[in-house]
Design an enzyme around this catalytic site. Structure first.
Site, mmCIF file in Angstrom:
data_model
loop_
_atom_site.group_PDB
_atom_site.id
_atom_site.type_symbol
_atom_site.label_atom_id
_atom_site.label_comp_id
_atom_site.label_asym_id
_atom_site.label_seq_id
_atom_site.Cartn_x
_atom_site.Cartn_y
_atom_site.Cartn_z
ATOM 1 N N ASP A 223 0.834 -1.200 0.000
ATOM 2 C CA ASP A 223 0.000 0.000 0.000
ATOM 3 C C ASP A 223 0.875 1.258 0.000
ATOM 4 O O ASP A 223 1.879 1.319 0.732
ATOM 5 C CB ASP A 223 -0.867 -0.029 1.274
ATOM 6 C CG ASP A 223 -1.934 1.048 1.273
ATOM 7 O OD1 ASP A 223 -2.790 1.027 0.385
ATOM 8 O OD2 ASP A 223 -1.905 1.904 2.179
ATOM 9 N N GLU A 282 1.538 -0.610 -5.038
ATOM 10 C CA GLU A 282 0.458 0.344 -5.304
ATOM 11 C C GLU A 282 1.147 1.701 -5.277
ATOM 12 O O GLU A 282 1.403 2.260 -4.212
ATOM 13 C CB GLU A 282 -0.632 0.273 -4.223
ATOM 14 C CG GLU A 282 -1.851 1.121 -4.567
ATOM 15 C CD GLU A 282 -2.089 2.315 -3.654
ATOM 16 O OE1 GLU A 282 -2.953 3.127 -3.977
ATOM 17 O OE2 GLU A 282 -1.425 2.443 -2.609
HETATM 18 C C1 NOJ Z 1 -4.588 2.813 -0.937
HETATM 19 C C2 NOJ Z 1 -5.696 1.881 -0.608
HETATM 20 O O1 NOJ Z 1 -6.031 1.137 -1.749
HETATM 21 C C3 NOJ Z 1 -6.837 2.717 -0.095
HETATM 22 O O2 NOJ Z 1 -8.007 1.963 0.040
HETATM 23 C C4 NOJ Z 1 -6.417 3.348 1.202
HETATM 24 O O3 NOJ Z 1 -7.432 4.233 1.638
HETATM 25 C C5 NOJ Z 1 -5.119 4.138 1.042
HETATM 26 N N1 NOJ Z 1 -4.131 3.450 0.285
HETATM 27 C C6 NOJ Z 1 -4.525 4.472 2.394
HETATM 28 O O4 NOJ Z 1 -4.008 3.320 3.001
#
Ligand code: NOJ
Length: 555
Positions: A223, A282
């Protein structure tokens, strides 16, 4: 029909037997199914999805034909941000089950030939995490504060935030404590950012990764993989609103060069094996080339291709983003990923126009996506053609991004419809945590499974063909000339085997494509007119062709 006991699809390649062997490079063209745990399947009937629910539906995923699942965070959490606010990275939140459930889920998935990727959240913890609680208790100069990003404020009495950074969820990225200090949170105030210059932080995450690898996880979705390192001195952005810059512009809190050191360390850890475990970033970066830095040979294995996800249903734009994506990952030797939807964006049926038009385009998009070279992600429910739910009553909305993102993200997180004629369609006993639209009756897994014309059947067939056809997955793509508003390309794998021709019409008129070989699949019925196939509007089709049928490599 009892889908939970449906036999899995044909056995996986021999090298995969529970604990993946080395050398398959499975991740280069894997189809990875995203499970949003809260909304996938509810085994204990409390209206919230859980790990036992996922386990009970693994036969469904195996029969669907995906290679792996990525499960969104299921760790102990106050759930301010759907579990992306973690208090204990080595635990399972009681809402979702127990650690034993996680282990059983991983083992069962492996038995069925499915790999499991877990989600790791290293940029921030929950404010309830023991470290943050210690930091609060430590007082202004306590060393426990050094694990996070605490600063004095600006202004005569420190009443102004330390800089102008804005939270992704809206408002300032800083919150002031009663003792006068401010702490940084790039997301909700309940998600304080960690200080990755602190040795404890690095050591802790190495250990957390090892913990899940030891339990059998096949990799990590990381993440905010672009966020852990901030520019020295935390300089102002000086430009507003910053939301405009996210994912497009340069900001001092994202995509800093220092972040790659962390990923290199994790790659070394993943490489220790056994098997081929992967890291998926991500990450958002100002350009596809900067994004490719995350998948250099000594860094992570994949990075989500959000540029593709954000592209409109338009042949020229799609071709351009596909070309740029392949051109950026190619030089670093990484596979490209293809994503149409996830738990953070409006479902693509709705983005593409909604209702029948949106669903028709989404079906064609599925064939386009699954024909491209690299790895594809399927967000739960897209195989059912689910649209965004736009009319959830305001009092039921939970998303902290509600303020900054009109409508928030709950509409793509509505529980999956499994079976039956009434909401919640086999999810929970009383009702799901978000209400299901009654019209999803025709979209349940049960309603679609044996329906030749359903989106679910299209996905199952496409995934089966993708697995069996040597030209699909990893390999080459050659563009061919085609009519306006059309994408036409040929795929070849690494051998001289059969090729695959894919044609996609994004326009609103039928077009004629010189058809070659044998039709494998189409997103809508197509007919022949002499040697040509007539491709209706918003339709895609696949043909298997022989290598001797030389492509016209124009375009
Ligand atoms: C990306 C995640 O996919 C999302 O759902 C989240 O709110 C943010 N990162 C913060 O962790």
């Amino acid at each position: 029909m009892d889908l939970s006991s449906r036999p899995p699809s044909p056995a996986r390649p021999a090298e995969f037997s529970g604990s993946p062997a080395a050398g398959t490079r499975w991740w280069r063209d894997a189809v990875i199914y995203q499970v949003y745990v809260r909304s996938f399947a509810d085994a204990d009937g409390d209206g919230v999805g859980d790990l036992a629910g996922i386990r009970s539906r693994l036969p469904y995923l195996a029969a669907l034909g995906v290679d792996a699942l990525w499960i969104t965070p299921f760790y102990e959490s106050p759930m301010v941000d759907g579990g992306y606010d973690v208090t204990d990275y080595r635990s399972v939140d009681p809402t979702f089950g127990t650690l034993a459930d996680a282990v059983e889920l991983i083992e069962e998935a492996h038995r069925l030939g499915l790999r499991v990727i877990v989600d790791i959240v290293p940029n921030h913890t929950s404010d309830q995490h023991v470290w943050f609680q210690e930091a609060l208790a430590a007082g202004v100069s306590g060393p426990a504060r050094e694990r996070y990003v605490f600063r004095p404020g600006r202004g005569a009495s420190g009443e102004l935030p330390p800089n102008d950074w804005e939270s992704v969820f809206g408002g300032p990225a800083w919150t002031r404590l009663p003792d006068g200090q401010w702490y940084l949170h790039l997301f909700a105030p309940q998600q304080p950012d960690l200080n990755w210059e602190h040795p404890d932080v690095r050591a802790e995450f190495d250990d957390v990764l090892r913990f899940w690898l030891d339990l059998g996880a096949d990799g990590f979705r990381i993440d905010v993989a672009h966020g852990m390192v901030k520019a020295a001195g935390l300089p102002d952005v000086g430009d507003a609103p910053q939301s405009r810059l996210l994912g497009r512009g340069k900001v001092p809190y994202f995509d800093q060069d220092g972040v790659h050191d962390i990923h290199r360390g994790w790659r070394r850890l993943l490489a220790l094996g056994p098997g081929e475990r992967i890291g998926v970033a991500e990450a958002w970066a100002p350009s596809l080339d900067r994004l490719a830095n995350y998948v250099r040979p000594d860094e992570l294995h994949q990075v989500f291709n959000f540029d593709y996800m954000r592209t409109d249903w338009d042949a020229a734009e799609l071709r351009s983003v596909i070309e740029k994506s392949l051109a950026s990952t190619g030089p670093v030797g990484a596979p490209t990923t293809w994503v149409l939807s996830n738990h953070d964006v409006q479902r693509h049926v709705t983005r593409y126009g909604g209702d029948e038009l949106g669903r028709r385009r989404a079906r064609a998009a599925a064939l386009l996506t699954l024909a491209l070279p690299g790895s594809a992600y399927v967000y739960q429910g897209e195989e059912l053609g689910l649209p965004e739910v736009l009319d959830i009553p305001a009092e039921l909305l939970t998303d902290p991004q509600l303020e900054s993102l009109k409508g928030g993200r709950d509409g793509c997180r509505v529980p999956l419809p499994w079976s039956g004629n009434e909401p919640p369609f086999g999810f929970g006993s009383g009702g799901g945590w978000l209400p299901s639209p009654p019209e999803w009756k025709s979209l349940t897994v049960e309603a679609q499974w044996d329906d030749e014309a359903s989106t679910l059947t299209l996905y199952r067939r496409a995934l089966r063909i993708r697995r069996d056809h040597s030209a699909l997955g990893d390999g080459e793509l050659h563009w061919l000339d085609g009519p306006p508003d059309c994408l036409v390309f040929e795929r070849s794998g690494h051998s001289d085997g059969p090729r695959m021709l894919c044609a996609v019409n994004t326009g609103d008129r039928s077009v004629q494509i010189p058809a070659r070989g044998s039709l494998l699949l189409s997103s809508e019925p197509i007919r022949m007119e002499g040697p040509n196939a007539v491709l209706p509007p918003d339709t895609a089709a696949w043909w298997s062709t022989e290598p001797s049928e030389e492509p016209d490599t124009g375009g």
